[in-house]
Design an enzyme around this catalytic site. Structure first.
Site, short mmCIF file in Angstrom:
data_model
loop_
_atom_site.label_atom_id
_atom_site.label_comp_id
_atom_site.label_asym_id
_atom_site.label_seq_id
_atom_site.Cartn_x
_atom_site.Cartn_y
_atom_site.Cartn_z
N ASP A 27 2.86 -2.48 6.19
CA ASP A 27 3.03 -2.62 6.90
C ASP A 27 2.42 -4.71 7.24
OD1 ASP A 27 4.45 -3.39 9.35
OD2 ASP A 27 2.64 -2.44 10.33
N ASP A 31 4.15 -3.05 12.84
CA ASP A 31 4.69 -1.66 13.90
C ASP A 31 4.50 -0.51 13.41
OD1 ASP A 31 6.15 -1.88 11.77
OD2 ASP A 31 7.79 -2.23 12.34
N ASP A 35 6.63 -2.20 5.38
CA ASP A 35 8.26 -2.99 5.48
C ASP A 35 8.48 -3.35 4.22
OD1 ASP A 35 6.73 -5.22 5.77
OD2 ASP A 35 6.70 -4.24 7.60
N ASP A 206 19.87 10.73 -5.46
CA ASP A 206 19.67 12.07 -4.52
C ASP A 206 20.86 13.10 -4.70
OD1 ASP A 206 18.13 12.41 -1.82
OD2 ASP A 206 19.82 12.96 -0.83
N GLU A 270 18.08 12.98 -9.42
CA GLU A 270 17.33 13.83 -8.89
C GLU A 270 18.11 15.11 -9.39
OE1 GLU A 270 15.51 16.17 -4.76
OE2 GLU A 270 17.09 15.13 -4.78
C1 NOJ Z 1 16.45 14.32 -1.41
C2 NOJ Z 1 15.26 14.06 -0.85
O1 NOJ Z 1 14.32 13.50 -1.88
C3 NOJ Z 1 15.24 13.92 0.55
O2 NOJ Z 1 13.75 13.63 0.97
C4 NOJ Z 1 16.02 14.75 1.13
O3 NOJ Z 1 16.04 15.16 2.22
C5 NOJ Z 1 17.51 15.32 0.91
N1 NOJ Z 1 17.26 14.58 -0.32
C6 NOJ Z 1 18.40 15.37 1.29
O4 NOJ Z 1 19.08 13.99 1.06
#
Ligand code: NOJ
Length: 536
Positions: A27, A31, A35, A206, A270
């Protein structure tokens, strides 16, 4: 891409990646929230450690219902983290010290505050209505089908104004996009180009296996006793609310765009899928979908030589030609490896890190792994992760692995200024970066030395993975002329490594047995690992 970085299209194969959970990294403005300028101030640590690329957890504007994974604008930076200029500076400054920057792309859903959803919800006639997944209620007013959300509860929420339900595979604040719609595909092409044109080296994508759903919205079949625990818990197999074959069309489209850049931009998925066979499909031909996909069966395996080596061998066998594995033990969604695999035992932590850094493939470290950071135990009233709040006390959610990075032994461990309350409590673990940097025997120095050894070893970078059969916790493999031996057991072991040509222990996780090998054997302590090379 900053001019300081070479154009080698395959840079990611020899790279060590490092996940920065920006909110918890450093940070700069007091705050209590990490960041981008805080990250800038800590680039020297990452350069010293020797990592090649960063994956930044989401930095785009978000109401933070799911801590950044609910994006409200794909072309900007969240105020709490800084500005686009700050991000440009991170990319340029990291580039100057040889580090590339990947961002997190969230294409499965947006925030319900995103202008697209606000418009979609405003009327059934809205231009962008069908950028999201809407469906009429069943005849009794119930949800359109039986799908459950990954965070519990039905995957559908009724919109009273239109009388239709919208789909959300996660929170109701995260409506799923409709990837059958060309408008959505075109919008994401623009998003990719916007960031890649700014010098972003690639994306971690994601839940890329969920993007597209069954066009007919068919019910998921019930889970069976043979299914993984998580499916049994949800009571159904996620056959139709994701994991559809058409997700591959989207990845191929993105790969074409990525390949149009010099160097090509990288797609790291992912891929939280149930089987390794399924994971392999996300690599496509080996050259036309993801460059790399996270291996969840490996992450979720116990810290056991037989279990882990079997997953590695099967991954090696299943990936298409040219495809490249990824090895990771921690991230912002799973308990840290130091806790989950290693129960806080420093010997096991060292061994686990040596394993990640010597397998064939790209290791991804999560911030804090390099000092063996453990999870923090949370009380219910401290939880901020909606998943923990919902499932407490059965599951504390993901706050335990998201605590701020401990940099030194000062107030707030140097994460934020004295007297400030950090957004999540500090881990309170007895370790920090400064102490370990001053101690050549620390986990931090081991990780740095392993990264350096990897970088100068063609065997560790590119050699085939050739394992011996696992013997009672002893896991030995060769990478070309380099041998890696891991003793995942509490019994000391002796291994034969041969005497010709003469050998040396280039690295030992306990730092005790490094140096020339005498009489062709190496003694391994309980939970010790070594890398053995030929003496030059
Ligand atoms: C996988 C992400 O790594 C996780 O943190 C998130 O909650 C879910 N996808 C939904 O986007």
């Amino acid at each position: 891409m900053p001019a300081s970085l070479p154009d080698n299209p395959d840079w990611w194969r020899s790279a060590v990646l490092y996940q920065v959970y920006v909110r918890s990294f450093a940070d700069s403005d007091g705050d209590g929230i990490g960041d981008l300028r805080g990250l800038l101030g800590r680039l020297d640590h990452l350069a010293w450690l020797g990592v090649d690329a960063l994956w930044l957890s989401p930095v785009m504007p978000s109401p933070n219902a799911d801590w950044g994974y609910d994006v409200a604008d794909y072309f900007a930076v969240l105020d709490e983290y800084g500005t686009l200029d700050d991000l440009d500076e991170v990319i340029a400054s990291a580039g100057r010290v040889g580090i590339r920057v990947l961002l997190d792309l969230v294409p499965n859903h947006t925030s319900d505050r995103h202008a697209w959803f606000v418009e979609a919800r405003s009327s059934v006639e809205a231009d962008r209505r069908h950028w999201y997944v809407w469906a009429d209620p069943g005849s009794d007013g119930s949800a359109p089908n039986n799908w459950v959300g990954s965070f519990g509860g039905p995957a559908w929420t009724l919109d009273p104004a239109s009388g239709q339900y919208f789909l959300h595979n996660f929170l109701p604040e995260q409506p799923d996009l409709n990837w059958w719609h060309d408008g959505v595909r075109g919008a994401f092409d623009d998003i990719l180009r916007f960031w890649w044109d700014r010098g972003v080296a690639g994306f971690r994508i994601d839940v890329c296996n969920m993007m597209i759903k069954d066009a007919e919205l068919r019910d998921n079949p019930p889970a069976t006793e043979d299914d993984p625990f998580i499916m049994q818990m949800f009571g159904q197999r996620p056959v139709y609310n994701g994991n559809r074959p058409e997700a591959h069309d989207i990845l191929r489209r993105w790969r074409t765009i990525a390949d149009g850049y010099t160097p090509p931009r990288v797609l790291l998925g992912e891929t939280n899928v149930d089987t390794l066979e399924n994971l392999a499909t996300y690599y496509g031909s080996g050259a036309d979908e993801l460059h790399m996909g996270f291996n969840f069966p490996f992450i979720e395996a116990p810290f056991d030589a037989a279990a882990l080596s079997e997953i590695v061998a099967r991954t090696e066998a299943l990936l298409p030609p040219g495809a490249w594995p990824v090895w990771t033990g921690s991230n912002h969604d799973v308990s840290r490896l130091a806790t989950r695999w290693c129960e806080g035992d420093p010997r096991k932590v060292r061994l686990a890190l040596l394993m990640l850094l010597t397998l064939r493939g790209t290791p991804v470290l999560y911030q804090g792994d390099e000092i063996g950071l453990t999870d923090r135990a949370f009380d219910k009233d401290e939880l901020l992760d909606p998943v923990g709040v919902r499932f407490w006390p059965h599951y504390p959610g993901r706050d335990p692995e998201r605590t701020p990075m401990p940099w030194d032994d000062g107030p707030n461990a140097g994460f934020t200024a004295a007297g400030v309350t950090p957004w999540l409590p500090m881990a309170d673990a007895p370790m920090n970066v400064a102490d370990q940097r001053a101690d050549p025997d620390s986990v931090l120095h081991l990780v740095r030395d392993a990264i350096a050894l990897r970088r100068r070893s063609p065997d560790l970078l590119g050699g085939e993975y050739t394992p011996d059969p696992v013997d009672d916790g002893l896991w030995v493999w060769r990478r070309g002329g380099t041998l890696v031996a891991l003793n995942l057991s509490a019994q000391p072991r002796e291994i034969g490594v041969g005497g010709t040509p003469p050998k040396t222990v280039a690295l030992s996780s306990h730092r005790v047995s490094e140096g020339p090998v005498v009489e062709g054997t190496v003694d391994l302590d309980a939970w010790e690992g070594v890398v053995v090379t030929s003496r030059a």
